[in-house]
Design an enzyme around this catalytic site. Sequence first.
Site, PDB file in Angstrom:
ATOM      1  CE1 TYR A  87     -16.730  12.567 -15.361  1.00  0.00           C
ATOM      2  CE2 TYR A  87     -15.573  12.728 -13.275  1.00  0.00           C
ATOM      3  CZ  TYR A  87     -16.286  11.985 -14.183  1.00  0.00           C
ATOM      4  OH  TYR A  87     -16.560  10.669 -13.931  1.00  0.00           O
ATOM      5  NE  ARG A  90      -2.913   0.001   3.311  1.00  0.00           N
ATOM      6  CZ  ARG A  90      -2.574   0.610   4.451  1.00  0.00           C
ATOM      7  NH1 ARG A  90      -2.452   1.925   4.481  1.00  0.00           N
ATOM      8  NH2 ARG A  90      -2.345  -0.102   5.538  1.00  0.00           N
ATOM      9  CG  ASP A 137      -9.296  16.868 -15.382  1.00  0.00           C
ATOM     10  OD1 ASP A 137      -8.519  16.274 -16.157  1.00  0.00           O
ATOM     11  OD2 ASP A 137     -10.375  16.384 -15.007  1.00  0.00           O
ATOM     12  CE  LYS A 191     -12.660   9.044 -18.967  1.00  0.00           C
ATOM     13  NZ  LYS A 191     -12.485   8.888 -17.523  1.00  0.00           N
TER      14      LYS A 191
END
Length: 371
Positions: free
Chosen positions: A108, A57, A179, A204
Amino acid sequence: MRGMTTPEPQPASHEDLTPATRIVALGREERAPGSQVGAPLVLTSTYVADGPANYARNGNPTWSAFEEALGSLEGGDALVFGSGMAAVAAVLSFVPVGGTVVVPHAPYSGVVVTLGERAARGELTVRHVEVTDVDEVVAALDGADLLWLESPTNPLLEIADLPALLSAARERGVLTVVDNTFATPLLQQPLALGADLVMHSVTKYLSGHSDVILGAVITTRDEAGQARNARLQRHRSLYGAIAGPFETWLALRGLRTLHVRLERACANAATLAERLTTHPGVTRTRYPGFGAIISFEIDGSAEQAEVVAATTRIVVNSTSLGAVETQIERRRRQPGEPEAVPVNLLRLSVGIEDVEDLWADLDHAIRVATA
């Protein structure tokens, strides 16, 4: 052999190379006889004690390989997250309780919903602005804690004056994030324009094949950026917003071809945008002049827009973007999509297929829907 001279060693850094070359060269093991050419996929939950990480982690060599490549492209230090929304949540962790976030009217939808829920709980205040109006955005910065920017915005494809807005925010001590999912680091590097943070939905363009869910945040390499990077690493580990090694390995493999994929997709998008502009069934085409996303409004209702998306044969009716296949969606069908988005607007993520096949498919679907 006698008389041979030892060659001069090549520079250890690849920063002098073009982005297209760095995409391919970075994130690999040190070159040595017998070493593997591809990046390693490390699948482990824990490590032998006293190494750089004690538990998966907190770190993974596959993460590091991807982060090296993406960080170089953006000009900063990258951290991979389990999803784009995990990256969004990590960035919003910088906003103090009761703080203020300045955000475009139509970003978004996941950002809209997240900010709206937190505002409803009294955790923060949201100031919505017209991101193309520099004066309006600057006026909203007074007393703000975070300026959230998209350029182009999703899905209206509005363009912000990033240098002006980022400079104004810095003067006022407001943290900034951009972004950069739509533009990718090949078309725009917000850190070089003055941003404090850059985020991506790696799902994406960076990955590019509709087969992983990942996000990323990139920080500056100065002292302040290093402190933010450490804080983001702690957030990622503490809240479990970690990426799967296999997904990260796939994303790195996808990143290798970003340059050629984007080049083809952008060329296709420019052609389709020009033709959509004069199509009798289209009332408005939104295309910023770069990138591979087009939004267009058909001459008809929301139902007719749905018919367009459902009628295409090659273009896929799906909610994502940035992949090798061309994808289309009526955005207002999604819960939480801002009302500023017209109900008859279709977002088109242009892929790498033959452009004439794409055009024939779209033209037919639009004519069927608007007949």
